[in-house]
Write a protein that holds these residues in place. Structure first.
Motif, short mmCIF file in Angstrom:
data_model
loop_
_atom_site.label_atom_id
_atom_site.label_comp_id
_atom_site.label_asym_id
_atom_site.label_seq_id
_atom_site.Cartn_x
_atom_site.Cartn_y
_atom_site.Cartn_z
N ARG A 95 -82.81 -53.01 47.36
CA ARG A 95 -83.87 -53.37 46.61
C ARG A 95 -83.80 -52.47 45.05
NH1 ARG A 95 -88.86 -52.78 50.39
NH2 ARG A 95 -87.45 -51.13 50.77
N ILE A 96 -83.64 -51.02 45.25
CA ILE A 96 -83.29 -50.38 44.38
C ILE A 96 -81.94 -50.67 43.49
CG2 ILE A 96 -83.08 -47.85 43.40
CD1 ILE A 96 -84.47 -46.93 46.24
N LEU A 97 -81.13 -50.95 44.04
CA LEU A 97 -79.94 -51.27 43.40
C LEU A 97 -80.28 -52.59 42.42
CD1 LEU A 97 -76.72 -50.80 45.81
CD2 LEU A 97 -76.91 -49.97 43.52
N ASN A 98 -80.70 -53.55 43.47
CA ASN A 98 -80.82 -55.02 42.58
C ASN A 98 -81.75 -54.57 41.32
OD1 ASN A 98 -79.28 -56.16 44.35
ND2 ASN A 98 -80.87 -57.21 45.60
N GLY A 99 -82.82 -53.85 41.66
CA GLY A 99 -83.70 -53.48 40.19
C GLY A 99 -82.91 -52.94 39.33
N VAL A 100 -82.19 -51.96 39.56
CA VAL A 100 -81.22 -51.42 38.80
C VAL A 100 -80.19 -52.51 37.82
CG1 VAL A 100 -79.05 -49.88 38.18
CG2 VAL A 100 -81.10 -49.10 39.51
N PHE A 101 -79.89 -53.14 38.71
CA PHE A 101 -79.02 -54.44 38.29
C PHE A 101 -79.75 -55.31 36.94
CE2 PHE A 101 -76.13 -54.29 42.07
CZ PHE A 101 -75.39 -53.15 41.47
N ALA A 102 -80.92 -55.49 37.71
CA ALA A 102 -81.76 -56.63 36.68
C ALA A 102 -82.30 -55.93 35.70
CB ALA A 102 -83.10 -56.77 37.48
#
Length: 430
Positions: free
Chosen positions: A156-163
């Motif tokens: 979720r942190i990674l996906n947040g970073v990508f977003a």
């Protein structure tokens, strides 16, 4: 290619290793299951992202399209869904198959053992996740492989970073598998793959670079929770909140010294949804081995809350978190160590060799060895009618058998057995 036979010394070493791992799983209350090595092809497809090309598919066997299992996690999820199980703590030790390019020196094979521990069920956040990390810590400490580090991140942190870096959601998974290569290649190469092959803008790639090169502990989690962009992202905020909780539990377990919150950790598999982690051995410079053996990752795992639902006709979800111990890699390190130290691995467990010093005593040996076997004692004898005593004692030395039970004519007359300690050559009549 990429497979091997295990001679007795290998098999003995591996049994010792597996026993230590399984003992840890049992200490944490897991039950064992087993599943077929064959799965329906459709069970495996669409679960592994870019690695799907590594699945061994079998020829059509009269209508059923089958494949060899690629890991133990997808079969476990299928098992839970098929049997409508909502709660389970299980371990599974079995072989899996991947059409990988084998790097046999590093312990990478096309057929290899996996040892998995998973907790399935709806529980309070991060408690089972913390236990999985504790298990990795226990096993790697027990096996005395040297210094190790467990990297932790959250999808979720990674996906947040990508977003917040402006990556479209359709590219999250492919970007993830590129970020995952950061432990094997420098940022420049990863960046050029993002821009060249995955079609990200150079600005977006640089922006990702600012985040994924960060690693630390609770301090970093606090810092990111204050980050003006990330703190606005719902997914990242959730992930960071849980990561903070996880670190609190790991502190109580007393293992944070070996744990690093590392934003570059992505783990290539599609099915992870939350916490992900990977354990790596840190290079040792030791005296008797010139080049230090780099074996990379020796354990990995994470949370996959959506996988069981993919197999349930009603889409019922069962949250799961688990860990896989990379037993083959660990085995190749231990093997190299045994080689370097010249230590001899005993391949059998025989306690005593039944021996006779004169001729015509085969009947005596057969009677005595039968009594020993019936009493549950591990015993052997040579398959010769009249073997020479020296030959028999030499066999004990070669095989590491500690004792010889010697019965000659004198012993028969006196109604005793002469027990000889092979190493010290002491003898006792009894």
């Amino acid at each position: 290619q990429g497979t091997r036979d295990h001679p007795p010394a290998h098999a003995a070493l591996r049994d010792r290793l597996l026993a230590a791992v399984v003992a840890c799983f049992k200490r944490h209350g897991a039950a064992a299951i087993d599943t077929p090595v064959l799965e329906l092809r459709e069970t495996l497809m669409g679960k592994y992202g870019e690695d799907a090309k590594l699945i061994y598919e079998l020829q059509d066997q009269g209508g059923e399209l089958l494949a060899l299992r690629y890991d133990l996690t997808v079969p476990f999820a299928r098992y839970l869904a098929m049997n409508k199980i909502a709660n389970m703590k299980r371990y599974h030790v079995a072989k899996v198959y991947r059409r990988d390019n084998p790097a046999t020196t590093r312990g990478r094979y096309r057929e290899f053992y996996q040892c998995d521990f998973d907790i399935a069920g709806q529980f309070d956040p991060m408690i089972p996740d913390a236990e999985c990390l504790k298990i990795v810590h226990e096993i790697l400490s027990d096996l005395q492989l040297g210094d190790f580090l467990i990297k932790v991140n959250d999808r979720r942190i990674l996906n947040g970073v990508f977003a917040v870096c402006g990556i479209p959601e359709s590219k999250f998974i492919t970007t993830c598998s590129t970020v995952d290569k950061l432990d094997k290649m420098p940022w420049e190469e990863v960046r050029s793959e993002m821009v060249g092959e995955k079609g990200l803008s150079p600005e977006a790639a640089d922006h990702i670079g600012e985040y994924v090169q960060l690693h630390g502990g609770l301090d970093l989690i606090e810092r990111l929770l204050q980050d003006p962009k990330l703190s606005q992202n719902k997914l990242a905020k959730e992930g960071l909140g849980d990561m903070k909780l996880l670190f609190e539990y790991l502190t109580l377990f007393g293992i944070t010294g070996k744990i690093s919150f590392d934003l570059s950790l992505a783990r290539g598999l599609d099915y992870y949804t939350g916490v992900i982690f990977e354990a790596v051995l840190l290079q040792q410079e030791n005296d008797h081995v010139e080049e230090s053996v780099s074996v990379g990752s020796v354990a990995g795992g994470g949370r996959y809350d959506g996988l069981v639902g993919m197999f349930d006709p009603k889409g019922r979800k069962v949250p799961c978190v688990g860990v896989s111990i990379g037993i083959e890699r660990i085995f190749s390190i231990l093997e190299q160590r045994v080689k370097a130290s010249g230590e001899k691995v005993r391949t059998t467990e025989t306690q005593v060799l039944v021996a006779t010093p004169q001729k015509h005593l085969l009947a005596v040996r057969l009677k005595l060895i039968s009594e020993l076997w019936d009493a549950g004692i591990k015993a052997e004898m040579l398959y010769k009618k009249d073997p020479k005593l020296l030959k028999q004692l030499q066999y004990c030395e070669d095989m590491g058998i500690p004792l010889a039970a010697i019965v000659g004519e004198q012993e028969l007359t006196d109604g005793v057995v002469k027990l000889r300690d092979v190493a010290t050559r002491e003898e006792v009549r009894m």
